[in-house]
Design an enzyme around this catalytic site. Structure first.
Site, PDB file in Angstrom:
ATOM      1  N   CYS A  97       1.080   6.885  -1.869  1.00  0.00           N
ATOM      2  CA  CYS A  97       1.465   5.467  -1.871  1.00  0.00           C
ATOM      3  C   CYS A  97       2.877   5.263  -1.318  1.00  0.00           C
ATOM      4  O   CYS A  97       3.135   4.317  -0.581  1.00  0.00           O
ATOM      5  CB  CYS A  97       1.351   4.895  -3.277  1.00  0.00           C
ATOM      6  SG  CYS A  97      -0.329   4.997  -3.943  1.00  0.00           S
ATOM      7  N   ALA A  98       3.779   6.164  -1.657  1.00  0.00           N
ATOM      8  CA  ALA A  98       5.158   6.053  -1.141  1.00  0.00           C
ATOM      9  C   ALA A  98       5.187   6.217   0.376  1.00  0.00           C
ATOM     10  O   ALA A  98       5.969   5.556   1.065  1.00  0.00           O
ATOM     11  CB  ALA A  98       6.047   7.107  -1.809  1.00  0.00           C
TER      12      ALA A  98
END
Length: 196
Positions: A50-51
């Site tokens: 996600c990052a």
């Protein structure tokens, strides 16, 4: 995936969002009327892939903005979780992308992007035009990061179609592997049958 079908209107919803660059929490309406909205859904804060999604969209953030599109990140976390993640992740802390809270899962569910077995949003992207109609929707395996270049290109193709309506008896279409600056297809719907 059940939810709002492609080319149908998505009713504007109000939600809390955390703005990492300004370090503020504010209520916003999504999608924003009169502008393109790029919604990048992700399973959860403090996760790994996600990052990288946030970082990839940040790398193209100015391109989206200059073409009248706003990018929003959405997960089923709270704005307080968004804030904590943005302040600790080296990738996310550089972001200017507003992070929308969908703690009650209402937005994710309306798009048909809620993973029922985890209670999280599926890794996905939705592109909404300035009239509020959904023009693009894609969901991914949770371990597969998004190709932000492809999503920018898909958005630019959709924007081109909107900005260049076809003349009567024709259709304007974007061919496979199209890139900004290339020709679109101007198809005579009677004379060009079987010629492409």
């Amino acid at each position: 995936m059940e939810g709002v079908p492609i080319e149908e209107r998505f009713e504007q919803m109000e939600a809390n969002a955390y703005f990492p660059k300004e370090d503020k929490i504010e209520k916003i309406k999504v999608p924003e009327k009169g502008r393109w909205s790029i919604l990048t859904f992700y399973p959860g804060d403090f996760t790994f892939v996600c990052a990288t999604d946030i970082e990839a969209f940040m790398g193209l953030y100015d391109e989206f903005k200059k073409n009248d599109a706003d990018v929003f990140a959405i997960s089923t976390d709270s704005v307080f979780s968004h804030k904590g993640w943005a302040q600790t992740s080296p990738r996310v802390q550089k972001s200017s992308i507003p992070m929308i809270e969908d703690f009650n899962k209402e937005i994710t569910r309306k798009f048909g992007l809620l993973n029922a077995s985890t209670g999280q949003a599926r890794r996905s992207v939705v592109i909404i035009d300035p009239d509020g109609s959904i023009q693009y929707m894609a969901a991914f395996n949770n371990n597969l990061g998004k190709d932000a270049d492809h999503i920018l290109n898909a958005f630019l193709g959709l924007k081109y179609l909107r900005d260049h309506p076809a003349k009567e008896g024709h259709m304007c279409a974007i061919p496979a592997n199209w890139r900004k600056g290339k020709e679109a297809l101007d198809i005579d719907v009677v004379k060009d049958i079987g010629k492409l």
